[in-house]
Design a protein around this motif. Structure first.
Motif, PDB file in Angstrom:
ATOM      1  N   MET A   1     -18.684 -39.251  16.730  1.00 36.22           N
ATOM      2  CA  MET A   1     -18.876 -40.656  16.623  1.00 36.22           C
ATOM      3  C   MET A   1     -19.997 -41.171  17.231  1.00 36.22           C
ATOM      4  O   MET A   1     -20.338 -40.613  18.014  1.00 36.22           O
ATOM      5  CB  MET A   1     -17.685 -41.423  16.888  1.00 36.22           C
ATOM      6  N   SER A   2     -20.603 -42.255  16.640  1.00 39.64           N
ATOM      7  CA  SER A   2     -21.958 -43.050  17.321  1.00 39.64           C
ATOM      8  C   SER A   2     -21.368 -43.891  18.287  1.00 39.64           C
ATOM      9  O   SER A   2     -20.093 -44.225  18.277  1.00 39.64           O
ATOM     10  CB  SER A   2     -22.696 -43.734  16.262  1.00 39.64           C
ATOM     11  N   LEU A   3     -21.930 -44.122  19.053  1.00 35.32           N
ATOM     12  CA  LEU A   3     -21.856 -45.157  20.390  1.00 35.32           C
ATOM     13  C   LEU A   3     -21.803 -46.620  19.558  1.00 35.32           C
ATOM     14  O   LEU A   3     -22.603 -46.921  18.655  1.00 35.32           O
ATOM     15  CB  LEU A   3     -22.676 -45.156  21.338  1.00 35.32           C
ATOM     16  N   PHE A   4     -20.960 -47.730  19.906  1.00 35.48           N
ATOM     17  CA  PHE A   4     -20.985 -48.789  19.781  1.00 35.48           C
ATOM     18  C   PHE A   4     -21.949 -49.492  20.654  1.00 35.48           C
ATOM     19  O   PHE A   4     -21.804 -49.746  21.796  1.00 35.48           O
ATOM     20  CB  PHE A   4     -19.661 -49.643  19.814  1.00 35.48           C
ATOM     21  N   ILE A   5     -23.090 -50.302  20.041  1.00 39.12           N
ATOM     22  CA  ILE A   5     -24.054 -51.195  20.732  1.00 39.12           C
ATOM     23  C   ILE A   5     -24.122 -52.443  20.333  1.00 39.12           C
ATOM     24  O   ILE A   5     -24.189 -52.449  19.112  1.00 39.12           O
ATOM     25  CB  ILE A   5     -25.503 -50.287  20.509  1.00 39.12           C
ATOM     26  N   ASP A   6     -23.953 -53.370  21.063  1.00 38.12           N
ATOM     27  CA  ASP A   6     -23.702 -54.651  20.811  1.00 38.12           C
ATOM     28  C   ASP A   6     -25.162 -55.364  20.423  1.00 38.12           C
ATOM     29  O   ASP A   6     -26.243 -54.579  20.682  1.00 38.12           O
ATOM     30  CB  ASP A   6     -22.988 -55.669  21.522  1.00 38.12           C
TER      31      ASP A   6
END
Length: 210
Positions: A1-6
């Protein structure tokens, strides 16, 4: 999974503590073409955080990286992933180190290496590399994410040897590198220890594994 970046370039992940230092952030970070792993010269995170918080005597902002991994494995995000940080320094010639220069490139590179003075020579090579497009050059400040490992480099000046990366740091680094490579589609071939691409102490991050 990819990181969640705001929207601000901040990662939302349980394993990452947010501790942003605006002074180490520069211009906008565009495409991410590589990841560079470093070790700090100081032996604790507080010293690094202190250096990230103040300008030099001459008023210059501090250098820094996007992440810092403490000796106990704690991961801190210290800069937005949408901002450039100065962590790479003077690039070395990619075609020279990989032995893939064209005859013209090699001739130019050899001429630059004859520049008198270590700093002047490093600056001349860096200037020539900086104008190249990736992947003809190594990832630089403008297109690389930086990760610092809290370290230390004891020894007499000029002969310092960086300490061994801790097991906790290794586990955290392996997790973070995997997440970043998946998020930005960066290949393992474009992940480097700092001395691999810049003119740095060859023992820096030598024991880092990912």
């Amino acid at each position: 999974m990819s990181l969640f970046i705001d929207r601000g370039g901040i990662v939302d992940a349980e394993r990452i503590k947010i501790k942003i230092f605006p002074l180490i952030e520069r211009g906008k970070l565009g495409a991410v073409n590589g990841i560079v792993v470093h070790q700090t010269g100081g032996g604790n995170s507080d010293g690094t955080f202190s250096s990230y918080s103040k300008k030099s005597v001459s008023g210059e902002p501090p250098n820094g990286a996007h992440f810092l991994i403490d000796k106990d494995g704690t991961i801190y995000q210290t800069a937005s992933l949408f901002r450039v940080t100065n962590h790479v320094g003077f690039l070395q010639s990619r075609c020279v180190l990989t032995k893939k220069c064209t005859p013209t490139e090699l001739q130019s590179a050899l001429a630059l290496e004859k520049t008198k003075g270590n700093r002047a020579r490093a600056l001349a090579v860096h200037a020539a590399e900086k104008v190249k497009r990736f992947p003809d050059r190594y990832p630089s400040n403008s297109d690389a994410i930086g990760i610092e490992l809290v370290g230390e480099a004891p020894g007499e000046r000029g002969k310092e040897v960086f300490v061994t990366v801790t097991d906790q740091q290794t586990r955290s680094l392996q997790w973070l590198m995997k997440e970043l490579m998946e998020t930005y589609n960066v290949s393992m071939q474009e992940t480097y220890r700092h001395p691999d691409i810049a003119r740095k102490n060859v023992t820096e991050a030598k024991t880092a594994k990912w």
